[in-house]
Design an enzyme around this catalytic site. Sequence first.
Site, PDB file in Angstrom:
ATOM      1  N   TYR A  14      -8.357 -10.078   4.083  1.00  0.00           N
ATOM      2  CA  TYR A  14      -7.519 -10.603   5.294  1.00  0.00           C
ATOM      3  C   TYR A  14      -8.354 -11.315   6.375  1.00  0.00           C
ATOM      4  O   TYR A  14      -8.333 -12.251   6.880  1.00  0.00           O
ATOM      5  CB  TYR A  14      -6.816  -9.596   6.016  1.00  0.00           C
ATOM      6  CG  TYR A  14      -5.187  -9.237   5.277  1.00  0.00           C
ATOM      7  CD1 TYR A  14      -4.720 -10.491   5.242  1.00  0.00           C
ATOM      8  CD2 TYR A  14      -4.952  -8.170   4.690  1.00  0.00           C
ATOM      9  CE1 TYR A  14      -3.193 -10.247   4.812  1.00  0.00           C
ATOM     10  CE2 TYR A  14      -3.756  -8.078   3.943  1.00  0.00           C
ATOM     11  CZ  TYR A  14      -2.838  -9.077   4.196  1.00  0.00           C
ATOM     12  OH  TYR A  14      -1.629  -8.945   3.615  1.00  0.00           O
ATOM     13  N   GLU A  36      -6.628  12.812 -16.781  1.00  0.00           N
ATOM     14  CA  GLU A  36      -6.318  11.374 -16.584  1.00  0.00           C
ATOM     15  C   GLU A  36      -5.440  11.063 -15.458  1.00  0.00           C
ATOM     16  O   GLU A  36      -5.850  10.179 -14.531  1.00  0.00           O
ATOM     17  CB  GLU A  36      -5.614  10.788 -17.759  1.00  0.00           C
ATOM     18  CG  GLU A  36      -5.417   9.316 -17.765  1.00  0.00           C
ATOM     19  CD  GLU A  36      -4.924   8.722 -19.048  1.00  0.00           C
ATOM     20  OE1 GLU A  36      -5.127   9.275 -20.038  1.00  0.00           O
ATOM     21  OE2 GLU A  36      -4.335   7.586 -18.915  1.00  0.00           O
ATOM     22  N   ASP A  72      -5.303  11.200 -22.259  1.00  0.00           N
ATOM     23  CA  ASP A  72      -4.262  10.664 -23.639  1.00  0.00           C
ATOM     24  C   ASP A  72      -4.916  10.463 -24.657  1.00  0.00           C
ATOM     25  O   ASP A  72      -5.995   9.894 -24.676  1.00  0.00           O
ATOM     26  CB  ASP A  72      -3.244   9.610 -23.016  1.00  0.00           C
ATOM     27  CG  ASP A  72      -2.444   9.952 -21.912  1.00  0.00           C
ATOM     28  OD1 ASP A  72      -2.386  11.558 -21.648  1.00  0.00           O
ATOM     29  OD2 ASP A  72      -1.834   9.080 -21.220  1.00  0.00           O
TER      30      ASP A  72
END
Lengths: 663, 384
Positions: B116, B212, B264
């Site tokens: 910005y 995770e 996972d």
Amino acid sequence: MAAKQRSISVSEFFAKNRHLLGFDNPRKALLTTVKEAVDNSLDACEEAGIGPEIWVTITQTEPDRYKVSIQDNGPGILKRQIPLIFGKLLYGSKFHRLRMSRGQQGIGISAAGMYGMLTTGKPVKIVSKLSIRKPAHYYELQIDTKTNNPQILNNRGDGLDIPAGEKGRKIMEKKNIEWEAFYPIPEVGEDETPPEPVEVRSGTRVTLEIEAKYQRGRGSVDEYLEMTAIANPHVTLHYLDPEGTLHTYARSTDQLPPEAKEIKPHPYGVELGRLVTMLKEMKEGTITQFLTSSFSRVSPAVARRICEGADVSTRSSVKKISRDEADKIYKSIQQTKIKAPSTDCIAPIGEELLLKGLHQVVPGEFYVAATRPPSVYRGNPFQIECALAYGGHNAAQKVSRELLERLIDETDARTLRQFLMNTFDGLGADSADKIMKAGEFGSRQSPSKLKQDQIERLHDCMKNVNVSDGQAMQVLRYANRVPLQFKMRDCAITQTVMKMNWRSYGLSQSRSNLPSGPVRVMVHVASVWVPFTSESKEAIAHYDEIQKEIRLGLQTVGRKLGMFLRRRQQVKKEGERRNVFVRYLGEVAQAVSDLNGSDRDEIYNHLTRVAKRVTKEADTKLDDRGNKVTEENYGDNVLIIKDDPEEGLTEQLDKTTPQKKLF
Amino acid sequence: MAKKKAKKPTPAQQARKAKLTAKDKKTLNSLVGMADGVVRQASRGRAPYFEVPSRSLSNVKYSPTKKIIEMGSSKNKRELFNLSQARTYMQTLLVGRGCKELIEQGKTTSIRGLYYLLKHTIDGTREETFNDQGDCDPVIEDVEVTLNALREELHVYASNRGAMVGNIQLIDSGDEIDCSRMGSGGYAIPSIVEEEVMQFVKCDADFILHVEKDTVWRRFNEDKFWKQHNCILTHGNGQPPRGVRRLLSRMHNELGLPIYCLLDNDPWGYYIYSVIKQGSINLAYESRRMAIPGAKFIGLRSRDYELCELNPSVTIKLSDNDIKRANQIAKYPWFEKKKRWQKEIKKMLSNGFKLEVEALISKDISYVTQEYVPERLAEANFLD
């Protein structure tokens, strides 16, 4: 039942089936009438070697009735032939010969007369003048549908002879017979004396009154005459429309198209039935004599081979040829190798004149034309010509603020939408709506009541709205210089255009559709016998040979269009490149000066200098195919109009004739 | 633009300039050097360019001795007078200027904040300097590698992602924090965890368990797993951000804690492990500070489907993309020579499905915390 059966005359048949001849509805009837008459006039003038000058006048007599007059400066018609030509269906000089001409069957103008008689009961009026000294003949004719024979109505079936000169003109005035006795006087400057009027030496004028409807736009008389002017740059047309406006399409060349030669049929193009008839017509002689004298490209040697193939003696008399043997001869013809017919019987328009004609009538930036070498289908020679005009749709985008104000001042259009559509070439209803929407104008806004700031807004919108978007390519179809305006989808020309891949030439196109963009393609099929799909001559039949030639012609003009578009893209890219750099230089200079406190302007100047050098180098680089871009690549017969913002429109305004609007 | 510049040297800002640390001065110097280069090239009439070290797979090297991914020496030219690079060239300089502003004022901002700060319309056009943050982020990374300066040295940080809980006390920006008393939400790991900002006070934990994502982490936190097993529990919300990786690396190196990862059983999980252990391809220049070659992979393993007798309905079919990615990962040099990993990946591919850690919940809500992880830890059977 058996007692009720009787023969049907040709006239009766067509009176009931008038759609076959193009008189389906009042609007089309008007066009067909004008078209048949103009085509006949052009054929007559060209055959006589006269530069055609044609007057077309349409006036409204009753709400749904129009009087149509067509006059030419042709050779005129012999007195005794007049009734037969205009009052008998299937009477003419063109059917039995093989020669390139506009008319083919000899149905057209007499059918128009019959249509007029059926719908209004008025006779066909004909004035014919053979030379400047001889009297002119005036007939009022009707067709007897039962017998297909003409009936002369005026002067107790004798017709009227009008003496030449001033005396005759007085009689015509008295009897209310229309005739253009003089050529229009060309306009001259104020201080010059106008030249003496030149008298029309000969010609024919036909006047019919028919039930019709006059409407502009697609398939209109206006469109037909305009298209005719494109394909016939040697013709001058004076057209007075029902609203009283005179349109003049002046000829752009004095050179008449070369006279087309008449040829004998080629054996390959003859069907069995026709062969049998021809055999019957031949009263005496041997079969060899028959073959060599009735067909082109049949030498005694070829005739011998045909006979050998058919197991017929070369010396057998034609009278003794049985139906069975005729069949064998027919089959043998197909198997014998015969030279293709000579193709010098076709007179193409020519690339140069195509460009001239197209440029005169169609606005654009890029024009290209290509004439294919002649070819043969079913034993009939034919030749394809293609021309293409690109761009030129931005008259509305190029108009200046002052000119726009002047135009608004002068217009008599009631709504702004109408003003836009009537004033600017190629600006259709869709585009006008787009501009109106973008400018937030009301649908009934009157152009004369626009305030200054509204004009400013209109000007902005006209500049910025993309009007050429989504507009489909326009295909102008011609057969023997005659425009084809209906049954677009059925025509071999349109089909071929749609099947081509135009994307490789820089146009956008969705699958088997017409490509889009500000493009007009013109295709001319010239042949001694143009294969139409129906008697009303509206679409060309799908012969593989013809389609192939059309494709080749389109590819030639397409390639050049592709070159033009690619080159334009290239120029645009170069401009963009320079722009991109210039855009960022300010930011870069500022950031650098913020970072190390150096002088912003100095860095900026340094960078601009480098930018100039770098882009200059890039500009001279090779194009995307690795060739150096040069102007010579286009080859012959390409016309490029340089972008000149004002000129196009002012030129149009100063013309005395009303502004040309193509579709 | 010009106005902005005029406003800049306010007294307050001038005063702040004095507080520059040695590190800040070094960064400022290299920023100024970047600009000097442009002036030098432009004044000699040459087309200016930067050399940006290339951040692609082709320019990273796996060092078998250090067991981390290192950046190679190949560099890309970024030219101002090149159509496709002109815009990024300008953006690079803008980011440089933004960082200078931040350093001089002694402030830090998020990468979004910097976006910005630098976003404005280019003079005389309708074009924005940056269209969205995605336009800006890679440029910031480019500036980092070009100047060989870390993100925190440029006073820019990423958004917080990831949480920690466990038997550790630390000081973050002067505040003492006890990570064993962080409630259910845990301590949000900040983006900058360097020595100057964060100091470790006391640590009683025996190891670190990194999971995770948030859902699994909550399971462990709710079951007070870290209390029972005396460990630190962290998660990185998927691919761990730099803050999390740097903190893990510091705890591992400075406190000597072993790290175990519970991820996972899919290509994505494999790659997260690979990033934690060897560093990422994109940020290869940070591997030295962030990679943890000693990290171990607990699970989920492809064989767990049979071992834990999971229900077939918890499996997820491998997509074409997954298969492609798995084959890619198997070919990475740091996986290539590990036979057990090759076997693991091959097993997943032959299974034809992947498993998420949450799949274990189908056995029992607390199966993962009470049986699965404790058993694996006891066995000490990890993938390396």
